[in-house]
Structure formats: structure tokens, C-alpha cells
Design a protein around this motif. Structure first.
Motif, PDB file in Angstrom:
ATOM      1  N   ILE A 159       0.860  -1.185   0.000  1.00  0.00           N
ATOM      2  CA  ILE A 159       0.000   0.000   0.000  1.00  0.00           C
ATOM      3  C   ILE A 159       0.895   1.232   0.000  1.00  0.00           C
ATOM      4  O   ILE A 159       1.792   1.357   0.834  1.00  0.00           O
ATOM      5  N   HIS A 160       0.646   2.125  -0.957  1.00  0.00           N
ATOM      6  CA  HIS A 160       1.377   3.387  -1.049  1.00  0.00           C
ATOM      7  C   HIS A 160       0.454   4.522  -0.632  1.00  0.00           C
ATOM      8  O   HIS A 160      -0.702   4.576  -1.047  1.00  0.00           O
ATOM      9  N   GLY A 161       0.971   5.441   0.172  1.00  0.00           N
ATOM     10  CA  GLY A 161       0.159   6.521   0.722  1.00  0.00           C
ATOM     11  C   GLY A 161      -0.284   7.533  -0.313  1.00  0.00           C
ATOM     12  O   GLY A 161       0.131   7.498  -1.474  1.00  0.00           O
ATOM     13  N   PRO A 162      -1.166   8.465   0.102  1.00  0.00           N
ATOM     14  CA  PRO A 162      -1.663   9.505  -0.807  1.00  0.00           C
ATOM     15  C   PRO A 162      -0.524  10.317  -1.399  1.00  0.00           C
ATOM     16  O   PRO A 162       0.469  10.597  -0.740  1.00  0.00           O
ATOM     17  N   LEU A 192      -2.752  -4.435  10.222  1.00  0.00           N
ATOM     18  CA  LEU A 192      -1.519  -3.650  10.179  1.00  0.00           C
ATOM     19  C   LEU A 192      -1.816  -2.189   9.883  1.00  0.00           C
ATOM     20  O   LEU A 192      -2.739  -1.876   9.137  1.00  0.00           O
ATOM     21  N   CYS A 193      -1.003  -1.306  10.463  1.00  0.00           N
ATOM     22  CA  CYS A 193      -1.065   0.115  10.145  1.00  0.00           C
ATOM     23  C   CYS A 193       0.093   0.442   9.200  1.00  0.00           C
ATOM     24  O   CYS A 193       1.258   0.403   9.596  1.00  0.00           O
ATOM     25  N   TYR A 194      -0.231   0.743   7.939  1.00  0.00           N
ATOM     26  CA  TYR A 194       0.790   1.129   6.959  1.00  0.00           C
ATOM     27  C   TYR A 194       1.144   2.597   7.176  1.00  0.00           C
ATOM     28  O   TYR A 194       0.271   3.462   7.201  1.00  0.00           O
ATOM     29  N   ALA A 198       5.418   0.350   1.588  1.00  0.00           N
ATOM     30  CA  ALA A 198       6.090  -0.940   1.759  1.00  0.00           C
ATOM     31  C   ALA A 198       5.076  -2.065   1.626  1.00  0.00           C
ATOM     32  O   ALA A 198       3.871  -1.842   1.549  1.00  0.00           O
ATOM     33  N   GLY A 199       5.609  -3.305   1.588  1.00  0.00           N
ATOM     34  CA  GLY A 199       4.752  -4.474   1.487  1.00  0.00           C
ATOM     35  C   GLY A 199       4.856  -5.334   2.728  1.00  0.00           C
ATOM     36  O   GLY A 199       5.928  -5.479   3.319  1.00  0.00           O
ATOM     37  N   TYR A 200       3.733  -5.904   3.137  1.00  0.00           N
ATOM     38  CA  TYR A 200       3.694  -6.777   4.306  1.00  0.00           C
ATOM     39  C   TYR A 200       2.876  -8.019   3.969  1.00  0.00           C
ATOM     40  O   TYR A 200       1.957  -7.965   3.148  1.00  0.00           O
ATOM     41  N   GLY A 201       3.224  -9.132   4.609  1.00  0.00           N
ATOM     42  CA  GLY A 201       2.491 -10.354   4.335  1.00  0.00           C
ATOM     43  C   GLY A 201       3.182 -11.569   4.906  1.00  0.00           C
ATOM     44  O   GLY A 201       3.674 -11.551   6.035  1.00  0.00           O
ATOM     45  N   PHE A 202       3.269 -12.639   4.090  1.00  0.00           N
ATOM     46  CA  PHE A 202       3.733 -13.934   4.571  1.00  0.00           C
ATOM     47  C   PHE A 202       4.871 -14.451   3.692  1.00  0.00           C
ATOM     48  O   PHE A 202       4.647 -14.823   2.535  1.00  0.00           O
TER      49      PHE A 202
END
Length: 232
Positions: A159-162, A192-194, A198-202
Motif C-alpha cells: 500500500i502506497h500513501g496519498p 496492520l497500520c501502513y 512498503a509491502g507486508y504479508g507472509f
């Protein structure tokens, strides 16, 4: 006789003088009343002028405020179907670090789904990045990344911010899923709070052989990420 005539003349002159004084006093009173009325009218005109100036200043302030609001709306207007280049972070985390507060209550939630069919998955290069198309939902860009790493299939959600935002945070609840044949599926979840792009996961979502034998359909893999964007 002469004395009587002289006395009559003196009385007439005295009466005339008295009457003249009365007329002068009446004239002065009239001018005084006229002056009071002029002062009252002048005061009213001054008061109306002040009110007019106040109204004019308020209208100018409202025009400036409306202009600022219009400018803000232009700056924050979301751009759908953005084709912005996606930046890849240098390092992906190997664990999920949730920053969700147990006492936080979301005011509202916005939901969207990322879905993509990855082809030729068996030919994924070790540690190579394989990304879905970036999509813009609710003013943030999102996409899915799969990787082949250490005999596992890694699954991340980016997720990329505004745009133009120097500081931002997006609290999320994310369900990820891979569908296989015969309604077989693999599901996982994280909160999660982005706060950065960045990317987050497994990193070990599925064993590589398990993925090939049980989830590939004609060399392709169907994956989904169901995202709840929480607004506090």
C-alpha cells in the motif's frame, strides 16, 4: 397730558423688546432642535456605514475561505486508475507486526478487493518480484506481490500513501487468499497500520511443491487480497 403720552410710549417699547426677546429665544430653540435632529441623522448614517463595512468585510472573508476550500478539494481529489510507477522497498519484513490498538474504534471502513491471475508461476525466478497491476482505491495505490523464496511462495500486499503526503497512516485489516481446483483455497489474515510505502504479508505462505501440486491451474495462480481501510 404730555406725561400720559410719554408713559404710554415707554410701555409699548418695553413690550416690543420683550416680544423680540421671546422670538429670539424661540428661534434659538428651533435651531437647537434642528441641530439635535441633524446630529441624530448623522449618527444613524455613521452606524449604517459601519454595518455596511462589517458586512463587506465578512463577504470578503467568505470569498477567501471558499477559494481555499476549492484549492484543498483540488489537491486531495483522488485519481482513479493511476498508472504511477511502483517503487519497491529494499527489504521486506519476515513477520507481521500489528499496531492495532484494542481500544480503538473505527468511525468507518472502506473495503476493496485486489484480484490477479499470475501466469507461468512455475517459472518464477528465485527472489524475483512478481507484481499485480497497481490499483487506486480511496486515494491509496495497492498491489499484490508474489515471490519464490527458499522453497516457499511468499505473499505480500503493498500500500502506497496519498500522493504529495509527507506523513500518512492507513490502518488495515487484510485477508489474503489463493484459490485452487475443486474449491480448494488457502486463506490468511493480518491487521496492520501502513505508514510507509512498503509491502507486508507472509514470506512462507505456501510450500513451493504444495503450491504447484494443489493450487496451480494450467500453470496459473489466482490470488486475492480483501482490504478493509479503517478511518478513525
Amino acid at each position: 397730558m404730555a406725561d400720559n403720552e410719554s408713559g404710554t410710549g415707554d410701555i409699548s417699547q418695553s413690550d416690543l423688546l420683550s416680544e423680540n426677546q421671546n422670538l429670539r429665544a424661540q428661534k434659538d430653540e428651533i435651531w437647537k432642535q434642528i441641530g439635535l435632529k441633524i446630529d441624530a441623522q448623522t449618527e444613524k448614517l455613521t452606524e449604517h456605514g459601519q454595518k455596511f463595512n462589517e458586512i463587506s468585510e465578512k463577504l470578503q472573508s467568505m470569498e477567501k475561505l471558499i477559494s481555499k476550500i476549492s484549492k484543498v478539494d483540488e489537491d486531495v481529489e483522488p485519481k482513479e486508475n493511476s498508472n504511477q510507477d511502483v517503487k519497491t522497498p529494499e527489504k521486506l519484513p519476515n513477520t507481521i507486526d500489528s499496531n492495532v490498538s484494542k481500544n480503538s474504534v473505527p468511525v468507518s471502513e472502506k473495503r476493496f478487493v485486489l484480484k490477479h491471475v499470475f501466469k507461468n508461476v512455475e517459472n518464477f525466478v528465485e527472489e524475483g518480484c512478481n507484481d499485480s497491476v497497481s490499483e487506486n482505491h480511496f486515494n491509496v495505490d495497492s498491489f499484490i506481490r508474489l515471490k519464490r523464496a527458499d522453497n516457499h511462495l511468499a505473499f505480500y500486499v503493498f500500500i502506497h500513501g496519498p500522493k504529495k503526503a509527507t506523513k500518512w497512516a492507513v490502518q488495515t485489516k487484510i485477508n489474503v487468499k489463493i484459490d485452487g481446483p475443486k474449491q480448494k483455497s488457502k486463506v490468511a489474515h493480518f491487521d496492520l497500520c501502513y505508514e510507509t510505502d512498503a509491502g507486508y504479508g507472509f514470506p512462507e505462505f505456501l510450500k513451493w511443491d504444495e503450491m504447484k501440486n494443489e493450487y496451480l491451474i494450467d500453470g496459473s495462480l489466482t490470488v486475492e487480497a480483501h482490504v478493509q481501510k479503517q478511518i478513525f
